[in-house]
Motif scaffolding. Structure first.
Motif, PDB file in Angstrom:
ATOM      1  N   LEU A   5       0.848  -1.191   0.000  1.00 45.72           N
ATOM      2  CA  LEU A   5       0.000   0.000   0.000  1.00 45.72           C
ATOM      3  C   LEU A   5       0.884   1.242   0.000  1.00 45.72           C
ATOM      4  CD1 LEU A   5      -2.448  -1.117   2.845  1.00 45.72           C
ATOM      5  CD2 LEU A   5      -2.765  -1.410   0.379  1.00 45.72           C
ATOM      6  N   ASN A   6       0.737   2.101  -0.995  1.00 38.89           N
ATOM      7  CA  ASN A   6       1.472   3.364  -0.976  1.00 38.89           C
ATOM      8  C   ASN A   6       0.683   4.362  -0.130  1.00 38.89           C
ATOM      9  OD1 ASN A   6      -0.588   4.419  -2.617  1.00 38.89           O
ATOM     10  ND2 ASN A   6       0.576   4.106  -4.493  1.00 38.89           N
ATOM     11  N   ALA A   7       1.204   5.564   0.024  1.00 39.78           N
ATOM     12  CA  ALA A   7       0.570   6.562   0.893  1.00 39.78           C
ATOM     13  C   ALA A   7      -0.839   6.918   0.421  1.00 39.78           C
ATOM     14  CB  ALA A   7       1.437   7.807   0.976  1.00 39.78           C
ATOM     15  N   ALA A  54       5.630  -2.025   3.686  1.00 44.11           N
ATOM     16  CA  ALA A  54       7.008  -2.450   3.403  1.00 44.11           C
ATOM     17  C   ALA A  54       7.130  -2.791   1.916  1.00 44.11           C
ATOM     18  CB  ALA A  54       7.366  -3.661   4.253  1.00 44.11           C
ATOM     19  N   PRO A  55       7.880  -1.986   1.167  1.00 44.13           N
ATOM     20  CA  PRO A  55       8.043  -2.282  -0.259  1.00 44.13           C
ATOM     21  C   PRO A  55       8.805  -3.598  -0.450  1.00 44.13           C
ATOM     22  CG  PRO A  55       8.864  -0.075   0.280  1.00 44.13           C
ATOM     23  CD  PRO A  55       8.589  -0.780   1.565  1.00 44.13           C
ATOM     24  N   GLN A  56       8.265  -4.493  -1.239  1.00 40.27           N
ATOM     25  CA  GLN A  56       8.908  -5.793  -1.457  1.00 40.27           C
ATOM     26  C   GLN A  56      10.226  -5.660  -2.196  1.00 40.27           C
ATOM     27  OE1 GLN A  56       5.434  -5.599  -2.257  1.00 40.27           O
ATOM     28  NE2 GLN A  56       4.656  -6.803  -0.561  1.00 40.27           N
ATOM     29  N   ASP A  57      10.393  -4.598  -2.980  1.00 40.46           N
ATOM     30  CA  ASP A  57      11.609  -4.451  -3.784  1.00 40.46           C
ATOM     31  C   ASP A  57      12.683  -3.621  -3.079  1.00 40.46           C
ATOM     32  OD1 ASP A  57      10.254  -2.058  -3.864  1.00 40.46           O
ATOM     33  OD2 ASP A  57      10.561  -1.727  -6.001  1.00 40.46           O
ATOM     34  N   ASP A  58      12.541  -3.405  -1.769  1.00 39.04           N
ATOM     35  CA  ASP A  58      13.499  -2.593  -1.025  1.00 39.04           C
ATOM     36  C   ASP A  58      14.034  -3.376   0.175  1.00 39.04           C
ATOM     37  OD1 ASP A  58      15.054  -0.620   0.059  1.00 39.04           O
ATOM     38  OD2 ASP A  58      13.414   0.764   0.467  1.00 39.04           O
ATOM     39  N   TYR A  84       9.178   6.257   5.607  1.00 36.07           N
ATOM     40  CA  TYR A  84      10.126   6.409   6.705  1.00 36.07           C
ATOM     41  C   TYR A  84       9.896   5.363   7.781  1.00 36.07           C
ATOM     42  CZ  TYR A  84      11.658  10.854   4.791  1.00 36.07           C
ATOM     43  OH  TYR A  84      12.195  11.815   3.980  1.00 36.07           O
ATOM     44  N   PHE A  85      10.939   5.166   8.602  1.00 33.08           N
ATOM     45  CA  PHE A  85      10.875   4.254   9.737  1.00 33.08           C
ATOM     46  C   PHE A  85       9.950   4.825  10.813  1.00 33.08           C
ATOM     47  CE2 PHE A  85      12.293   2.781  13.870  1.00 33.08           C
ATOM     48  CZ  PHE A  85      12.316   1.419  13.670  1.00 33.08           C
ATOM     49  N   PRO A  86       9.182   4.026  11.471  1.00 33.66           N
ATOM     50  CA  PRO A  86       9.011   2.578  11.369  1.00 33.66           C
ATOM     51  C   PRO A  86       7.924   2.148  10.387  1.00 33.66           C
ATOM     52  CG  PRO A  86       7.788   3.332  13.261  1.00 33.66           C
ATOM     53  CD  PRO A  86       8.446   4.559  12.637  1.00 33.66           C
ATOM     54  N   TYR A  87       7.280   3.144   9.756  1.00 31.72           N
ATOM     55  CA  TYR A  87       6.136   2.840   8.893  1.00 31.72           C
ATOM     56  C   TYR A  87       6.511   1.937   7.726  1.00 31.72           C
ATOM     57  CZ  TYR A  87       4.605   6.489  11.879  1.00 31.72           C
ATOM     58  OH  TYR A  87       4.347   7.208  13.009  1.00 31.72           O
ATOM     59  N   ASN A  88       7.743   2.090   7.220  1.00 33.66           N
ATOM     60  CA  ASN A  88       8.180   1.284   6.082  1.00 33.66           C
ATOM     61  C   ASN A  88       8.417  -0.180   6.455  1.00 33.66           C
ATOM     62  OD1 ASN A  88      10.525   1.611   7.541  1.00 33.66           O
ATOM     63  ND2 ASN A  88      11.676   2.600   5.901  1.00 33.66           N
TER      64      ASN A  88
END
Length: 132
Positions: A5-7, A54-58, A84-88
């Protein structure tokens, strides 16, 4: 694997959830406006995972925090900045009884593991880009 989910998608989900949220629910017994250790009283069976920030490609997500002004990690009014941390590192969960959304992640230190949770408030979601 949970859907990323993006912002913008998180904001849309949060606004819909806020429109549907019941006035009271057992998930609101403990205030979760800011990050908290997950209360033992929280009945996990009434939650379902609806996505991840959490982006799967990061594989190396940043530990940088976005805390403008006088906010801090624990502040109830700290922005929810998905990049940003911790949201990512968060999963997005929804109460099946009242529709409220929550962010959850596991904080790990040298000698402890702490499951943390925070209620999602659409007014606090900010799509802030990471610095280059």
């Amino acid at each position: 694997m949970a859907e990323y989910l993006n912002a913008a998608t998180l904001l849309e989900l949060a606004q819909r959830a806020e429109q549907r949220a019941a006035a009271s629910c057992s998930c609101t017994r403990t205030p979760l406006d800011g990050w908290q250790s997950q209360p033992l009283s929280l009945d996990e069976t009434q939650f379902e995972e609806v996505g991840t920030l959490a982006p799967q490609d990061d594989p190396e997500a940043t530990f940088s925090e976005y805390l403008p002004g006088k906010t801090n990690y624990w502040s109830a009014d700290a922005p929810i900045a998905p990049r940003y941390f911790p949201y990512n590192r968060c999963a997005v969960w929804q109460c099946t009884l009242c529709s409220r959304l929550y962010l959850r992640y596991t904080e790990g230190g040298g000698y402890f593991v702490d499951r943390r949770i925070r209620a999602v408030q659409s007014a606090l979601i900010e799509d802030v880009a990471l610095p280059d």
